[in-house]
Write a protein that holds these residues in place. Structure first.
Motif, PDB file in Angstrom:
ATOM      1  N   ASN A  51      35.263  38.246  32.075  1.00 15.93           N
ATOM      2  CA  ASN A  51      34.470  37.112  32.569  1.00 15.93           C
ATOM      3  C   ASN A  51      34.748  36.807  34.041  1.00 15.93           C
ATOM      4  O   ASN A  51      35.118  35.699  34.413  1.00 15.93           O
ATOM      5  N   ILE A  52      34.557  37.779  34.901  1.00 12.01           N
ATOM      6  CA  ILE A  52      34.705  37.554  36.339  1.00 12.01           C
ATOM      7  C   ILE A  52      33.468  38.096  37.049  1.00 12.01           C
ATOM      8  O   ILE A  52      32.744  38.959  36.525  1.00 12.01           O
ATOM      9  N   THR A  53      33.201  37.586  38.227  1.00 12.23           N
ATOM     10  CA  THR A  53      32.066  38.051  39.033  1.00 12.23           C
ATOM     11  C   THR A  53      32.513  38.849  40.258  1.00 12.23           C
ATOM     12  O   THR A  53      31.774  39.679  40.771  1.00 12.23           O
ATOM     13  N   LYS A  54      33.731  38.588  40.711  1.00 16.21           N
ATOM     14  CA  LYS A  54      34.243  39.293  41.887  1.00 16.21           C
ATOM     15  C   LYS A  54      35.758  39.163  41.903  1.00 16.21           C
ATOM     16  O   LYS A  54      36.311  38.165  41.424  1.00 16.21           O
ATOM     17  N   ALA A  55      36.432  40.171  42.443  1.00 23.36           N
ATOM     18  CA  ALA A  55      37.895  40.127  42.526  1.00 23.36           C
ATOM     19  C   ALA A  55      38.361  40.835  43.788  1.00 23.36           C
ATOM     20  O   ALA A  55      37.770  41.839  44.210  1.00 23.36           O
ATOM     21  N   TYR A  56      39.414  40.280  44.403  1.00 28.33           N
ATOM     22  CA  TYR A  56      40.032  40.861  45.591  1.00 28.33           C
ATOM     23  C   TYR A  56      41.472  41.236  45.254  1.00 28.33           C
ATOM     24  O   TYR A  56      42.245  40.391  44.798  1.00 28.33           O
ATOM     25  N   LEU A  57      41.812  42.485  45.450  1.00 27.87           N
ATOM     26  CA  LEU A  57      43.191  42.927  45.266  1.00 27.87           C
ATOM     27  C   LEU A  57      43.918  42.670  46.588  1.00 27.87           C
ATOM     28  O   LEU A  57      43.816  43.455  47.534  1.00 27.87           O
ATOM     29  N   PHE A  58      44.664  41.538  46.633  1.00 23.62           N
ATOM     30  CA  PHE A  58      45.166  41.047  47.908  1.00 23.62           C
ATOM     31  C   PHE A  58      46.571  41.517  48.255  1.00 23.62           C
ATOM     32  O   PHE A  58      46.856  41.790  49.408  1.00 23.62           O
ATOM     33  N   GLY A  59      47.470  41.545  47.292  1.00 25.94           N
ATOM     34  CA  GLY A  59      48.834  41.882  47.658  1.00 25.94           C
ATOM     35  C   GLY A  59      49.738  41.963  46.453  1.00 25.94           C
ATOM     36  O   GLY A  59      49.302  41.859  45.306  1.00 25.94           O
ATOM     37  N   ILE A  60      51.011  42.158  46.739  1.00 28.05           N
ATOM     38  CA  ILE A  60      51.997  42.293  45.679  1.00 28.05           C
ATOM     39  C   ILE A  60      53.252  41.516  46.073  1.00 28.05           C
ATOM     40  O   ILE A  60      53.572  41.388  47.265  1.00 28.05           O
ATOM     41  N   LYS A  61      53.933  40.978  45.077  1.00 29.33           N
ATOM     42  CA  LYS A  61      55.155  40.210  45.287  1.00 29.33           C
ATOM     43  C   LYS A  61      56.316  40.950  44.639  1.00 29.33           C
ATOM     44  O   LYS A  61      56.293  41.241  43.447  1.00 29.33           O
ATOM     45  N   ILE A  62      57.328  41.257  45.445  1.00 28.68           N
ATOM     46  CA  ILE A  62      58.512  41.959  44.963  1.00 28.68           C
ATOM     47  C   ILE A  62      59.751  41.168  45.365  1.00 28.68           C
ATOM     48  O   ILE A  62      59.997  40.954  46.558  1.00 28.68           O
ATOM     49  N   VAL A  74      37.990  45.185  47.227  1.00 30.45           N
ATOM     50  CA  VAL A  74      36.997  44.287  46.639  1.00 30.45           C
ATOM     51  C   VAL A  74      36.351  44.958  45.431  1.00 30.45           C
ATOM     52  O   VAL A  74      35.911  46.109  45.503  1.00 30.45           O
ATOM     53  N   LEU A  75      36.271  44.226  44.325  1.00 34.56           N
ATOM     54  CA  LEU A  75      35.629  44.694  43.103  1.00 34.56           C
ATOM     55  C   LEU A  75      34.485  43.751  42.753  1.00 34.56           C
ATOM     56  O   LEU A  75      34.670  42.531  42.720  1.00 34.56           O
ATOM     57  N   LYS A  76      33.304  44.303  42.473  1.00 32.33           N
ATOM     58  CA  LYS A  76      32.140  43.494  42.147  1.00 32.33           C
ATOM     59  C   LYS A  76      31.503  44.022  40.862  1.00 32.33           C
ATOM     60  O   LYS A  76      30.475  44.706  40.902  1.00 32.33           O
ATOM     61  N   PRO A  77      32.083  43.722  39.729  1.00 33.15           N
ATOM     62  CA  PRO A  77      31.495  44.204  38.469  1.00 33.15           C
ATOM     63  C   PRO A  77      30.210  43.462  38.132  1.00 33.15           C
ATOM     64  O   PRO A  77      30.039  42.293  38.471  1.00 33.15           O
ATOM     65  N   THR A  78      29.311  44.150  37.460  1.00 30.33           N
ATOM     66  CA  THR A  78      28.065  43.544  37.000  1.00 30.33           C
ATOM     67  C   THR A  78      28.143  43.315  35.489  1.00 30.33           C
ATOM     68  O   THR A  78      29.085  43.734  34.827  1.00 30.33           O
ATOM     69  N   SER A  79      27.138  42.641  34.951  1.00 25.30           N
ATOM     70  CA  SER A  79      27.128  42.282  33.538  1.00 25.30           C
ATOM     71  C   SER A  79      27.189  43.526  32.660  1.00 25.30           C
ATOM     72  O   SER A  79      26.437  44.490  32.857  1.00 25.30           O
ATOM     73  N   GLY A  80      28.095  43.504  31.675  1.00 24.12           N
ATOM     74  CA  GLY A  80      28.233  44.615  30.754  1.00 24.12           C
ATOM     75  C   GLY A  80      28.996  45.796  31.311  1.00 24.12           C
ATOM     76  O   GLY A  80      29.048  46.855  30.682  1.00 24.12           O
TER      77      GLY A  80
END
Length: 254
Positions: A51-62, A74-80
């Motif tokens: 249930n997301i419309t867009k996502a940004y892979l920004f960073g990592i915490k160590i 940047v990820l832009k998934p569509t319905s289904g």
């Protein structure tokens, strides 16, 4: 991750907004996007979000230290649509402000490169959007840019070559000179005797003296040309490859 959408679901529970977000992460032009944090526990740590419309892979915490991505993925998934993101984090320490015009090290910055590749499938029977993060390796690599003697010498050579090219473009190339700065200035007193000896040798060996004697009456044009060839062949030009032409001609005659 910076996730945009309503009712983000992670492991059958509502996604939890990150408690602490670095100030550098405040890159958000969309009011419907929020930062979420997910645990990375190695190769088996698969993260599935729906249930997301867009996502940004920004960073990592160590170990309480954040590493931003230089170019957030940047990820832009569509319905289904189901997107599987395979990633392998690499922490990169890069020189961002060089000292001495790039001839030595300087201020460094660290960022993460996720080395992402994706696999996308689409289902017409479902309208649920699914994002799966799958580590391609259980290792987190570290890459550091350093300056050593070889890199400094290389930078000096490149810097000098660029200046020489600019000078030659603007003012033309200088004439070939057998004496460098060290012989004429630093070691002038040590080289004086050697230079005089070489001048006497050239004067005795080459008669007429090429480019200096001019059109002397006692010498033919053939002798002047031969003197120039001898001087160039002994001190300036490598003519060994021309001897191969004579050898080839001899073999052809045989």
């Amino acid at each position: 991750m910076n996730i945009c959408g309503i009712n983000c679901i992670y492991n059958n529970e509502t996604c939890k907004v990150a408690n602490e977000v670095p100030e550098e992460y405040n890159y958000n032009n969309d009011p419907d996007c929020y930062f979420y944090s997910f645990n990375y526990d190695g190769k088996e740590s698969m993260i599935q979000i729906t249930n997301i419309t867009k996502a940004y892979l920004f960073g990592i915490k160590i170990v309480n230290k954040y590493y931003l991505s230089e170019n957030p993925y940047v990820l832009k998934p569509t319905s289904g649509q189901t997107i599987v993101v395979y990633y392998s984090p690499t922490i990169i320490k890069q020189i961002i402000s060089k000292y001495a015009y790039g001839l030595a090290g300087g201020k460094a910055d660290e960022y993460v490169d996720f080395n992402v590749h994706t696999d996308v499938t689409t289902s017409t029977a479902s309208e649920v959007t699914t994002l799966t993060l799958q580590p391609a390796s259980s290792d987190i690599y570290y890459q550091e840019e350093t300056y050593n003697l070889n890199s400094i010498i290389s930078n000096i050579g490149g810097f000098y070559s660029s200046l020489s090219g600019i000078f030659a473009f603007l003012f033309g190339a200088s004439k070939l000179a057998p004496w460098g700065f060290l012989q004429t200035n630093v070691f002038n007193c040590l080289c004086t005797r050697y230079r005089r000896k070489l001048v006497r040798k050239l004067k005795n060996k080459y008669e007429p003296i090429p480019f200096v004697s001019g059109r002397a009456k006692n010498f033919t044009l053939e002798e002047r040309v031969q003197s120039i060839e001898n001087l160039l062949g002994e001190y300036y030009l490598n003519t060994e490859f021309l001897n191969e032409l004579l050898e080839d001609n001899g073999e052809a005659k045989v």
